[in-house]
Design an enzyme around this catalytic site. Structure first.
Site, PDB file in Angstrom:
ATOM      1  N   PHE A  57       4.074  36.021   4.346  1.00 14.61           N
ATOM      2  CA  PHE A  57       2.796  35.779   5.027  1.00 14.61           C
ATOM      3  C   PHE A  57       1.880  35.049   4.063  1.00 14.61           C
ATOM      4  CE2 PHE A  57      -1.562  36.382   6.269  1.00 14.61           C
ATOM      5  CZ  PHE A  57      -1.517  36.050   7.604  1.00 14.61           C
TER       6      PHE A  57
ATOM      7  N   ASP B  81       1.502  33.779  -4.717  1.00 20.88           N
ATOM      8  CA  ASP B  81       0.442  34.133  -3.770  1.00 20.88           C
ATOM      9  C   ASP B  81       0.036  35.578  -4.035  1.00 20.88           C
ATOM     10  OD1 ASP B  81      -1.202  34.850  -1.707  1.00 20.88           O
ATOM     11  OD2 ASP B  81       0.000  33.924  -0.129  1.00 20.88           O
TER      12      ASP B  81
ATOM     13  N   LYS C 166      -9.107  37.057  -0.795  1.00 25.78           N
ATOM     14  CA  LYS C 166      -9.473  38.413  -0.384  1.00 25.78           C
ATOM     15  C   LYS C 166     -10.474  39.088  -1.322  1.00 25.78           C
ATOM     16  CE  LYS C 166      -6.051  39.348   3.064  1.00 25.78           C
ATOM     17  NZ  LYS C 166      -4.779  38.663   3.145  1.00 25.78           N
TER      18      LYS C 166
HETATM   19  C1  LIG Z   1      -4.378  37.416   3.777  1.00 23.63           C
HETATM   20  C2  LIG Z   1      -3.364  36.592   3.092  1.00 23.63           C
HETATM   21  C3  LIG Z   1      -3.396  35.192   3.170  1.00 23.63           C
HETATM   22  C4  LIG Z   1      -4.384  34.438   4.042  1.00 23.63           C
HETATM   23  O1  LIG Z   1      -5.706  34.687   3.700  1.00 23.63           O
HETATM   24  P1  LIG Z   1      -6.878  34.298   4.739  1.00 23.63           P
HETATM   25  O2  LIG Z   1      -8.145  34.517   3.963  1.00 23.63           O
HETATM   26  O3  LIG Z   1      -6.743  35.229   5.902  1.00 23.63           O
HETATM   27  O4  LIG Z   1      -6.665  32.876   5.129  1.00 23.63           O
HETATM   28  C5  LIG Z   1      -2.464  34.497   2.445  1.00 23.63           C
HETATM   29  N1  LIG Z   1      -1.535  35.116   1.692  1.00 23.63           N
HETATM   30  C6  LIG Z   1      -1.480  36.454   1.600  1.00 23.63           C
HETATM   31  C7  LIG Z   1      -0.443  37.088   0.738  1.00 23.63           C
HETATM   32  C8  LIG Z   1      -2.372  37.244   2.310  1.00 23.63           C
HETATM   33  O5  LIG Z   1      -2.290  38.569   2.240  1.00 23.63           O
END
Ligand SMILES: *Cc1c(COP(=O)(O)O)cnc(C)c1O
Length: 409
Positions: free
Chosen positions: A151, A236, A265
């Protein structure tokens, strides 16, 4: 005062109340039936005054809890000075943020954006350009290896390499240039790296996938494979980073340093969207004036909040706190009566629980809600717990006992 009293019974909003909320809104979410009005620390209060322990913390966006006084104070002060200039001009809050975040990451440079998806896109653009300029990969052919079950956000390029049909279907045509391999399979990953590969993009722990921990040694192996083949490792850490797992970054659990940290985040302190990529000059300098940007990226308000987040993490108290509270949560889960869970995974203050039997994660989250605890299901039978790092030992115990009740319901 952050209150630590027991939660109160769930107020079920009237059907009309819920219908009114969505009268003019898209239906791209199916939230639990609770309407929140106030938050403080690890607790939130609904419109009827009922209190809930927040065991999701905005998917880690609220690592420091709701309205942490240091973060709101920084934001309030900046609200009365300067909030936005766009990147057409410089402002006096930019250098502290980029400098201190780069230092936290042990890297040279920061490129601030807003959302996590934008930061992932920024990392992909950096990697493709780097591959073209530094590795001689012909423009338009650079490939990126990614993992199944990933994700990384919701943009059209990112959903192009999602393996989740809900996230992907109907949004084609898809962006080419991605090779998907099973998460945790080092041999498959290395086999997928070809002459045109510029990068490997991974979550060090797959959050949305259900807090999936890779096998021991995987991240180290990925680092070595990237080095052997001269490709970038893009980590990520949007959900796993910034203290959540008991370290500043989840990659640290295997002493791995990626080429690019992708952050978001919690970087915005639960106050505003703030994301960034952090890398050394060799990678970051592929960006030149006009080649990438964002109106809101690196605005003064976001910078002061982000700087305060970085300072809190630099002080070093949050990471061991997450580790210790996570150990308590793990011990509590391990002591649950047999048969309630089919399995669980914990890393720091982050847990994925697989519900046993034929109940769905959603049903258990509704049972938790009715007992005053907020959590979120993912992929059918999994519940994700990511309470804010301000949670106390007593509140961890409350979470575990409430969970035992909800699972036994
Ligand atoms: C939440 C998340 C995203 C996307 O972040 P947004 O601020 O919602 O665009 C990307 N990668 C990971 C691992 C995430 O948990």
């Amino acid at each position: 005062m952050p209150a630590t009293t027991a939660p109160t019974a769930h107020h079920v909003p009237a059907a009309e109340e819920l219908a009114a909320l969505y009268a003019h809104a898209a239906h791209n979410y199916a939230p639990l039936p609770v309407v929140l009005a106030h938050g403080e620390g690890a607790w939130v209060t609904d419109t009827a005054g009922r209190r809930y322990l927040d065991a999701l913390a905005g998917y880690s966006a609220l690592n420091f809890g709701h309205r942490h006084p240091r973060l709101t104070a920084a934001a309030h002060e900046q609200l009365d000075r300067l909030t936005l200039v766009s990147r057409a001009f410089d402002h006096d809050r930019f250098a502290a943020f980029t400098g201190e975040l780069a230092a936290l990451c042990g890297k040279d440079a920061v490129l601030p954006m807003n959302t996590g998806a934008e930061a992932v896109e920024t990392a992909l653009k950096a990697a493709r350009r780097w591959g073209h300029q530094r590795r001689g990969i012909p423009d338009g052919t650079a490939r990126v290896v990614v993992a199944a079950g990933n994700f990384h956000g919701r943009t059209t390029t990112i959903v192009s390499f999602s393996t989740d049909p809900d996230a992907r279907s109907g949004y084609g045509p898809y962006t080419p240039g991605f090779d998907v391999v099973p998460y945790g399979d080092l041999a498959a990953l290395e086999a997928a790296i070809g002459d045109d590969t510029c990068a490997v993009l991974l979550e060090p722990i797959q959050g949305e996938g259900g807090v999936i921990l890779p096998p021991e040694g995987y991240l180290r192996g990925v680092r070595e494979a990237c080095d052997r083949h001269g490709v970038l490792f893009l980590a990520d850490e949007i959900q796993s980073g910034l203290g959540r797992t008991g370290r500043t970054f989840a990659c640290e659990h295997e002493d791995v340093v990626p080429d690019v940290y992708i952050l978001g985040k919690a970087l915005g302190g639960g106050i505003l969207p703030l994301s960034a990529i952090v890398a050394d000059r060799e990678v970051m300098d592929v960006f030149t004036p006009g080649s990438h940007g964002s109106t809101f990226g690196g605005n003064p308000l976001a910078c002061v909040v982000g700087t305060e987040v970085v300072r809190m993490l630099s002080e070093g108290g949050w990471q061991p706190r997450a580790a210790a509270l996570g150990a308590r949560l793990e011990a509590g889960l391990a002591a649950l009566p047999e048969g309630l869970l089919a399995g669980f995974r914990v890393r720091g203050l982050w847990a994925g629980l697989d519900v046993a039997g034929d109940r769905t994660g959603r049903q258990v989250c509704e049972a938790l809600l009715s007992r005053g605890v907020l959590a979120k299901d993912t992929h059918g039978a999994t519940i994700r717990l990511a309470p804010p790092l301000v949670i106390t030992e007593d509140e961890i115990d409350l979470l575990v006992t409430t969970l035992a009740e909800a699972l036994a319901d």
